[in-house]
Enzyme design. Structure first.
Site, PDB file in Angstrom:
ATOM      1  N   ASP A 105      -4.627   9.765  -7.466  1.00 36.84           N
ATOM      2  CA  ASP A 105      -3.362  10.484  -7.958  1.00 36.84           C
ATOM      3  C   ASP A 105      -3.672  11.091  -9.225  1.00 36.84           C
ATOM      4  O   ASP A 105      -3.057  11.897  -9.750  1.00 36.84           O
ATOM      5  CB  ASP A 105      -2.060   9.949  -7.854  1.00 36.84           C
ATOM      6  CG  ASP A 105      -1.727   9.493  -6.336  1.00 36.84           C
ATOM      7  OD1 ASP A 105      -2.389   9.960  -5.631  1.00 36.84           O
ATOM      8  OD2 ASP A 105      -0.493   9.050  -5.842  1.00 36.84           O
ATOM      9  N   ASP A 149      -1.892   6.976 -13.819  1.00 36.14           N
ATOM     10  CA  ASP A 149      -0.978   6.556 -12.575  1.00 36.14           C
ATOM     11  C   ASP A 149      -1.106   5.241 -12.359  1.00 36.14           C
ATOM     12  O   ASP A 149      -1.933   4.568 -12.413  1.00 36.14           O
ATOM     13  CB  ASP A 149      -1.247   7.540 -11.341  1.00 36.14           C
ATOM     14  CG  ASP A 149      -0.051   7.306 -10.071  1.00 36.14           C
ATOM     15  OD1 ASP A 149       0.920   7.559 -10.373  1.00 36.14           O
ATOM     16  OD2 ASP A 149      -0.727   6.958  -9.184  1.00 36.14           O
ATOM     17  N   GLU A 197       0.492   1.858  -9.240  1.00 38.13           N
ATOM     18  CA  GLU A 197       1.127   1.639  -8.049  1.00 38.13           C
ATOM     19  C   GLU A 197       1.701   0.502  -8.213  1.00 38.13           C
ATOM     20  O   GLU A 197       1.382  -0.376  -9.055  1.00 38.13           O
ATOM     21  CB  GLU A 197       0.091   1.617  -6.926  1.00 38.13           C
ATOM     22  CG  GLU A 197      -0.611   2.933  -6.416  1.00 38.13           C
ATOM     23  CD  GLU A 197       0.435   3.830  -6.139  1.00 38.13           C
ATOM     24  OE1 GLU A 197       1.547   3.585  -5.653  1.00 38.13           O
ATOM     25  OE2 GLU A 197      -0.037   5.240  -6.204  1.00 38.13           O
ATOM     26  N   HIS A 235      -0.833   7.277  -1.049  1.00 36.95           N
ATOM     27  CA  HIS A 235      -0.842   6.928  -2.488  1.00 36.95           C
ATOM     28  C   HIS A 235      -2.098   6.022  -3.241  1.00 36.95           C
ATOM     29  O   HIS A 235      -2.322   5.248  -2.736  1.00 36.95           O
ATOM     30  CB  HIS A 235       0.574   6.605  -3.303  1.00 36.95           C
ATOM     31  CG  HIS A 235       1.587   7.755  -3.071  1.00 36.95           C
ATOM     32  ND1 HIS A 235       2.433   7.659  -4.144  1.00 36.95           N
ATOM     33  CD2 HIS A 235       2.015   8.418  -1.886  1.00 36.95           C
ATOM     34  CE1 HIS A 235       3.402   8.958  -3.503  1.00 36.95           C
ATOM     35  NE2 HIS A 235       3.106   9.047  -2.449  1.00 36.95           N
ATOM     36  N   HIS A 264       1.542   3.024  -0.239  1.00 36.00           N
ATOM     37  CA  HIS A 264      -0.073   3.075  -1.041  1.00 36.00           C
ATOM     38  C   HIS A 264      -0.850   2.191  -0.153  1.00 36.00           C
ATOM     39  O   HIS A 264      -2.134   2.173  -0.408  1.00 36.00           O
ATOM     40  CB  HIS A 264       0.300   2.400  -2.509  1.00 36.00           C
ATOM     41  CG  HIS A 264       0.890   1.169  -2.537  1.00 36.00           C
ATOM     42  ND1 HIS A 264       0.746  -0.013  -1.819  1.00 36.00           N
ATOM     43  CD2 HIS A 264       2.024   0.714  -3.268  1.00 36.00           C
ATOM     44  CE1 HIS A 264       1.521  -0.963  -2.155  1.00 36.00           C
ATOM     45  NE2 HIS A 264       2.303  -0.501  -3.188  1.00 36.00           N
TER      46      HIS A 264
END
Length: 239
Positions: free
Chosen positions: A157, A7, A9, A152, A57
């Site tokens: 995640d 994952d 960001e 997030h 986030h």
């Protein structure tokens, strides 16, 4: 099989407009089991983070000031994921961003490092059409505790997604276990190790069952104007 659940960001939603990766989180699966190995890094994007992304986030420009730029972590990231099958939720988004970062450095794209990519968003929509397929929704569906997920975060995640992916594909786990198990053997006293198979039991249809079967085929033929693939045509009379 080695899989990497990944994952990211980012500073915003569109790498084509210059948005950059600011966090990468990966966890490793080996034969569908978490190994405990993970990769996690924050990255200085050398540009400001959009307010909308920051609200998702919680990562600020100030926090990233002293973090490495992507060029400085590219080798260790590639080393961690290389050869693994990627598992990503909404893979188009993360792969697009990472390919953009790799392309800025003149490096091969992500799929040159990894043999394939599984998109769990696509998989969830195929398995549960019409239902919500966000990570939070899938955690709720598969009863995975995500109460600690207030914002997030790439590593958090990825960890949740690993649990979701294993729950979504649990049937594969049984198949792997069956393939790994050696066939049963019976010792015949002479050390040959030959498998002793019991005789097959054959159950033949009764006259009543055969008559019922013929009746159903007749009804099918009647509904299809005399055509039924399962009824053998009468042989033509001899000349």
């Amino acid at each position: 099989m080695r899989q990497i659940v990944l994952d990211t960001e980012t500073t915003g939603l569109d790498w084509k407009s210059g948005d950059r990766v600011i966090e990468i989180g990966c966890v490793e699966l080996l034969d569908r089991k978490l190994t405990g190995r993970h990769y996690h890094v924050y990255i200085n994007p050398q540009r400001d983070i959009d307010a909308g992304a920051m609200a998702v986030h919680g990562i600020t420009n100030e926090f990233l000031v002293d973090k490495p730029v992507f060029k400085d972590i590219a080798d260790e990231f590639a080393e961690f994921v290389e050869g693994g099958e990627l598992v990503i939720h909404n893979a188009t988004f993360d792969v697009g961003f990472l390919n953009y970062e790799l392309g800025l450095l003149g490096r091969p794209v992500l799929t040159a490092l990894c043999p394939s990519v599984i998109d769990t968003l696509k998989l969830a929509k195929e398995q549960n059409p019409g239902k919500k397929a966000s990570l939070n929704a899938l955690c709720s569906l598969y009863e995975i505790d995500n109460t600690h997920r207030t914002l997030h975060g790439a590593l958090l995640d990825a960890e949740l997604l690993a649990d979701v992916y294993l729950a979504m594909t649990r049937g594969q786990e049984s198949l792997i276990m069956m393939l790994d198990e050696p066939p049963p053997q019976v010792d015949d006293g002479e050390g040959s190790g030959l498998i002793e198979r019991p005789p097959l039991r054959v159950l033949r249809a009764t006259d009543e069952e055969l008559a019922g079967h013929d009746k159903v085929l007749g009804e099918i033929a009647k509904a299809n104007k005399g055509h039924c693939l399962w009824i053998q045509p009468e042989p033509a009379p001899a000349a």
